[in-house]
Scaffold this motif. Structure first.
Motif, PDB file in Angstrom:
ATOM      1  N   THR A 522      49.385  46.433  46.125  1.00 16.61           N
ATOM      2  CA  THR A 522      49.360  46.301  47.590  1.00 16.61           C
ATOM      3  C   THR A 522      50.225  45.140  48.038  1.00 16.61           C
ATOM      4  OG1 THR A 522      47.104  47.190  47.642  1.00 16.61           O
ATOM      5  CG2 THR A 522      47.860  46.006  49.581  1.00 16.61           C
ATOM      6  N   GLU A 523      50.158  44.006  47.317  1.00 15.72           N
ATOM      7  CA  GLU A 523      50.970  42.845  47.681  1.00 15.72           C
ATOM      8  C   GLU A 523      52.458  43.158  47.559  1.00 15.72           C
ATOM      9  OE1 GLU A 523      48.398  42.873  45.798  1.00 15.72           O
ATOM     10  OE2 GLU A 523      46.952  41.424  46.585  1.00 15.72           O
ATOM     11  N   THR A 526      53.517  45.315  50.504  1.00 16.83           N
ATOM     12  CA  THR A 526      53.542  44.489  51.716  1.00 16.83           C
ATOM     13  C   THR A 526      54.781  43.601  51.750  1.00 16.83           C
ATOM     14  OG1 THR A 526      51.113  44.453  51.737  1.00 16.83           O
ATOM     15  CG2 THR A 526      52.247  42.795  53.054  1.00 16.83           C
ATOM     16  N   LYS A 557      39.441  51.363  46.795  1.00 14.54           N
ATOM     17  CA  LYS A 557      39.673  50.002  47.316  1.00 14.54           C
ATOM     18  C   LYS A 557      41.143  49.801  47.672  1.00 14.54           C
ATOM     19  CE  LYS A 557      39.185  45.140  45.944  1.00 14.54           C
ATOM     20  NZ  LYS A 557      40.617  44.817  46.006  1.00 14.54           N
ATOM     21  N   VAL A 558      42.044  50.204  46.756  1.00 13.46           N
ATOM     22  CA  VAL A 558      43.479  50.014  47.007  1.00 13.46           C
ATOM     23  C   VAL A 558      43.940  50.918  48.143  1.00 13.46           C
ATOM     24  CG1 VAL A 558      45.779  50.180  45.997  1.00 13.46           C
ATOM     25  CG2 VAL A 558      43.873  49.331  44.611  1.00 13.46           C
ATOM     26  N   LYS A 560      42.259  51.950  50.683  1.00 11.58           N
ATOM     27  CA  LYS A 560      41.810  51.379  51.960  1.00 11.58           C
ATOM     28  C   LYS A 560      42.703  50.222  52.387  1.00 11.58           C
ATOM     29  CE  LYS A 560      36.915  52.692  51.808  1.00 11.58           C
ATOM     30  NZ  LYS A 560      35.507  52.214  51.739  1.00 11.58           N
ATOM     31  N   GLU A 561      43.135  49.426  51.410  1.00 11.12           N
ATOM     32  CA  GLU A 561      44.035  48.317  51.734  1.00 11.12           C
ATOM     33  C   GLU A 561      45.344  48.848  52.308  1.00 11.12           C
ATOM     34  OE1 GLU A 561      44.460  46.286  48.058  1.00 11.12           O
ATOM     35  OE2 GLU A 561      42.512  45.268  48.164  1.00 11.12           O
ATOM     36  N   SER A 564      44.800  50.387  55.766  1.00 13.51           N
ATOM     37  CA  SER A 564      44.600  49.383  56.816  1.00 13.51           C
ATOM     38  C   SER A 564      45.926  48.813  57.305  1.00 13.51           C
ATOM     39  CB  SER A 564      43.709  48.252  56.299  1.00 13.51           C
ATOM     40  OG  SER A 564      44.355  47.534  55.262  1.00 13.51           O
ATOM     41  N   LEU A 565      46.959  48.901  56.461  1.00 14.13           N
ATOM     42  CA  LEU A 565      48.285  48.429  56.867  1.00 14.13           C
ATOM     43  C   LEU A 565      48.993  49.443  57.753  1.00 14.13           C
ATOM     44  CD1 LEU A 565      49.560  46.977  53.447  1.00 14.13           C
ATOM     45  CD2 LEU A 565      48.727  45.682  55.412  1.00 14.13           C
TER      46      LEU A 565
END
Length: 678
Positions: A522-523, A526, A557-558, A560-561, A564-565
Motif C-alpha cells: 500500500t505504501e 501511495t 485489510k490491504v 480496505k486500505e 480508502s484511497l
C-alpha cells in the motif's frame, strides 16, 4: 634423595674422623707429658750416680719405675751415647724394643714414634744436665697395649655410632622422601603423562596438607581449568564442524557434506559398476506459506518435512537440505533405476499429507527431479545440475510430480537460464513497454477504461510475451520490481495523457499475489501516486481470484486500505478459483472479470454458458460491475448483452495497443461520442 644420603654420610665420616683425631692427639699429649715428668725425675735422681759412675745407684733409681705399668722400657745413656743402665718391664721382648743410646736426639726433651698410626714404637727422652753440662739422657719407651685397646674400643664405638647415625639418616631420608620426593615424583609423572597423552582428566593424589599438598592442589586445579577449557574448545570445534557439514534448522547434512558423500558414492559405484540416483526435491509454493503464516511456521514445516524424508529412505541413503525449501536425496547401490521412481512416489505422497504446525493444518506438495549415474552424468556438479533441471521440468508439468532427467531438458534449461539472465537486465536497460487494451461499454461501445499489459521487445529475441517471462519473474522474485515498474509506468502514461488534454479513463494493472502480500505494498502504491500526481480514482488494481483466497483476513485489510484511497479493485480470471458467495461479499471490491476460458465457449458449450450467466447474476446481486474478457465474436457479445454484462474487453473491439496508437483510438472514440451526441 641419593645426594642427601651421600652428603649426610660424608658429614658423619668427617665428624667421626675429627673426633678420632682429637682423641689420639689428646692421648699422645697425655702420655708425653706424664713420661717426660717421669724422665725428668729419673734424670735428677741419677745425675750424681752418672757423675760418679755409680751404675748400681743409677740402676736402683731406674728400677723405681717398675710400679708404673705405662713404662715398657727405660735406659740411661751417657753423653757419648753409651748405655749406662736400663730397665725392662716383665714380659718385655727385647727383640721388639726400639730403644737405643745411639738414637738419643740432640734436643733437650721430646717424643718420637708413629703414635698417629697406633704404632707401639713410641719413645720419650730427657737430657740430664748438671750446671749446664750435658752428662746423659733418659730414654723411656711407653707400654701402648692398654692405650691401643682403648683406642680400638673408641674406634669400634665410633664406627657403631657412625653406622647407627648413617642408618638413622637413611631411614629419615626415606621418610623425608615419602613426604617430599615421592609426591613430587608422582607430580612429575602426572605432568609427563598429561603432556604425552593430552589427557587433562588425570589428577595427582594428595597425601599431605603441607606445602607439597598445596602444590598438588594448585596443579590439580590447573588441570581442572585446562580440562574445562579443552572441553569448551572441543564443543566449540564440534559445533563449528556441525555448522560446516549440517543444516542448523533441520539437522540434515548440508550441501558440503552431501557433495562429499555423493563423491564417495560415485567412486565406489564406478569401481563396482553400480548406479547411483540423485533426487532433487523442492516444495511447491513454499513462499506463500512464509508470506501468509510467517517464517516461524515455515521453519517448523521444513523440520517436519525433513523428518518425513528420513523415515522413507534407507540407512545407506542420504537426505540433505541444500537451502531454502530444497532437499536432495542420495540413493547409492541401485540395481534398477526404476527403484528411484518408487522412492520418489513415496516421498511425494508422504509430503502431501497434512501437517500440524502450531495447531494449524497445513498442506503442501513437492516436485522432484531424478538423475542417474553414470547414464546422465559422472561428476557431482553434473548430477546436481541435471537433478535440478529435472525438478524444474516437474514443476512446469503441473507440480506434485517427479521427472527423470533427459538430454532435451538441458536445452530447455539453458534457454530458461538465458531468459532469466536477460530478465535481470531488462529493468536496468528499460526494455519493458506497456500496451493498453481498452474496455468498452457494451451498451454504447464507448471506451470506459483500459488494462495495461506488459510487453518485452527484446533487442535480439524480438517480442517476448508475458506468459514466457512472468512465471520466471515470480520464481526469482523479480516480479516485485517489475510490478512496481508497471504501476509507475501506467501512472506516468496517465499523467502524459492528462497533460496532452486527452480524455482520461481508469487504467488497470495486474498485481501478482507475491507482490500484493508484501507488507509495504500500500505504501508503494501511495508513493507512486504522489510521485506522478495521478488521482487514485484513475488507477485500478487487478488481483486473481486465487490470490485473494489465501490469508483472507490480511487480504481484506490491504484491500480496505487501497479502497480508502479511492483505488478501484477488481478480481481477474473470476470463476477459475474456489471462492464462494459468502467469502466474496467480505472483500471491498468493485468489479469482477469473467475469465476468457468461459467466454470462448459460452456460445457453444452449455456448461460454460451456465457459468457465465451465474457469474453475471452473482455480480449483480452483490452490486459489482461485471467485465467479460476475451470477447472476440458478435455472438459472444450478444450473449453478454442479453445477460446484462456492462463491459467487455477483447479483440472484437481492439487488441492491446502501444500508447501512441491507443491515443489515436481515444481521439476516434471521442469523435464518435461527439457525433453521436449531435
Amino acid at each position: 634423595m641419593t645426594i642427601i644420603l651421600l652428603t649426610s654420610g660424608v658429614v658423619l665420616c668427617l665428624t667421626s674422623a675429627a673426633f678420632i683425631i682429637n682423641e689420639m692427639a689428646t692421648f699422645r699429649r697425655t702420655i708425653s707429658e706424664e713420661l717426660l715428668s717421669l724422665a725428668d725425675i729419673i734424670g735428677n735422681n741419677s745425675s750424681a750416680a752418672i757423675m760418679f759412675n755409680d751404675k748400681k745407684a743409677a740402676q736402683e733409681t731406674l728400677n723405681s719405675i717398675s710400679a708404673n705399668p705405662r713404662v715398657l722400657a727405660a735406659r740411661i745413656v751417657t753423653k757419648d751415647g753409651e748405655l749406662f743402665v736400663e730397665y725392662l718391664a716383665p714380659g718385655a721382648d727385647r727383640s721388639r724394643l726400639k730403644i737405643g743410646a745411639e738414637e738419643a736426639p740432640a734436643e733437650a726433651a721430646g717424643d718420637a714414634g708413629a703414635l698417629w698410626g697406633l704404632s707401639k714404637e713410641v719413645r720419650i727422652w730427657k737430657r740430664i744436665v748438671v750446671d749446664g753440662t750435658h752428662i746423659g739422657t733418659v730414654v723411656i719407651q711407653p707400654n701402648m697395649q692398654g692405650h691401643i685397646k682403648k683406642l680400638n674400643l673408641f674406634f669400634a664405638i665410633a664406627a657403631l655410632v657412625l653406622l647407627a647415625a648413617f642408618l638413622i639418616a637413611y631411614f629419615m631420608s626415606m621418610k623425608l622422601q615419602s613426604l617430599i620426593s615421592v609426591p613430587i615424583m608422582r607430580l612429575a609423572e602426572t605432568m609427563k603423562k598429561v603432556s604425552e597423552e593430552k589427557d587433562y582428566s588425570l589428577r595427582t593424589e594428595k597425601t599431605s596438607k603441607d606445602e607439597i599438598g598445596s602444590l598438588i592442589d594448585g596443579f590439580n586445579e590447573m588441570l581442572t581449568e585446562v580440562e574445562e577449557r579443552d572441553e569448551a574448545l572441543r564443543q566449540h570445534q564440534d559445533h563449528l564442524q556441525r555448522l560446516a557439514h549440517f543444516d542448523d534448522l533441520t539437522g540434515l547434512p548440508n550441501r558440503a557434506l552431501y557433495c562429499d558423500r555423493l563423491s564417495q558414492a560415485l567412486f565406489q559405484a564406478d569401481r563396482a559398476t553400480q548406479k547411483v540416483a540423485v533426487m532433487f526435491v523442492d516444495l511447491d509454493c513454499f513462499k506463500d506459506i512464509n508470506d501468509t503464516s510467517g517464517h516461524r511456521v515455515g521453519d517448523l514445516l521444513l523440520k517436519d518435512v525433513a523428518a518425513r524424508l528420513q523415515t522413507i529412505v534407507r540407512v545407506s541413503d542420504t537426505v540433505a537440505r541444500m537451502g531454502g525449501d530444497e532437499f536432495t536425496i542420495l540413493l547409492p547401490n541401485l540395481e534398477d533405476p526404476e527403484k528411484a521412481s518408487l522412492v520418489a512416489q513415496k516421498i511425494l505422497q508422504n509430503i502431501s499429507e497434512v501437517y500440524q504446525v502450531e495447531g494449524n493444518d497445513i498442506y503442501i506438495t513437492a516436485s522432484a527431479g531424478i538423475t542417474i549415474f553414470p547414464d546422465d552424468g559422472k561428476t557431482v556438479d553434473d548430477l546436481l545440475k541435471n537433478a535440478d533441471t529435472a525438478m524444474y521440468h516437474a514443476k512446469n508439468n503441473g507440480r506434485n510430480v517427479f521427472q527423470f532427467f533427459s538430454r532435451e531438458m538441458n536445452v530447455k534449461m539453458m534457454n530458461r537460464l538465458d531468459l532469466q539472465n536477460n530478465l535481470r537486465h531488462a529493468l536496468e536497460r528499460n526494455e519493458f513497454v506497456l500496451y493498453y487494451q481498452p474496455r468498452i461499454n457494451i451498451a454504447d461501445r464507448c471506451i470506459t477504461s483500459m488494462e495495461a499489459l506488459i510487453r518485452w521487445p527484446h533487442p535480439e529475441k524480438g517480442m517476448i510475451m508475458p506468459d514466457r517471462f512472468i512465471p520466471l519473474a515470480e520464481e526469482t522474485g523479480l516480479i516485485v520490481p517489475i510490478g512496481e515498474w508497471v504501476i509507475r509506468a501506467a501512472c506516468l502514461q496517465i499523467r502524459k495523457w492528462q497533460t496532452q488534454g486527452n480524455p482520461l479513463f481508469p487504467v488497470a494493472v495486474n498485481v501478482s499475489a507475491y507482490q500484493f502480500r508484501r507488507k509495504n505494498f500500500t505504501e508503494t502504491v501511495t508513493e507512486i501516486l504522489e510521485e506522478t500526481g495521478v488521482s487514485p480514482a484513475l488507477l485500478e488494481i487487478e488481483l486473481t481470484e486465487s490470490a485473494i483466497m489465501k490469508d483472507v483476513d490480511s487480504v481484506i485489510k490491504v484491500l480496505k486500505e487501497l479502497n480508502s484511497l479511492g483505488i478501484i479493485i477488481s478480481i481477474d480470471d473470476f470463476g477459475t478459483g474456489y471462492s464462494s458467495l459468502s467469502q466474496l461479499k467480505r472483500f471491498p471490491i468493485d468489479s469482477l472479470k469473467i475469465d476468457r476460458s468461459f467466454i470462448a465457449n459460452a456460445t457453444t458449450n452449455a456448461d460454460d454458458r451456465a457459468i457465465v450467466i451465474a457469474i453475471i447474476s452473482m455480480a449483480h446481486s452483490l452490486g459489482l460491475n461485471i467485465i467479460a474478457e476475451g470477447v472476440e465474436t458478435e455472438m459472444q457479445l450478444a450473449l453478454l448483452s442479453a445477460q446484462g454484462c456492462q463491459e467487455m474487453q477483447g479483440y472484437l473491439f481492439s487488441k492491446p495497443l502501444p500508447p501512441d496508437l491507443l491515443t489515436q483510438l481515444l481521439h476516434d472514440d471521442r469523435e464518435r461520442k461527439i457525433q453521436k451526441n449531435n
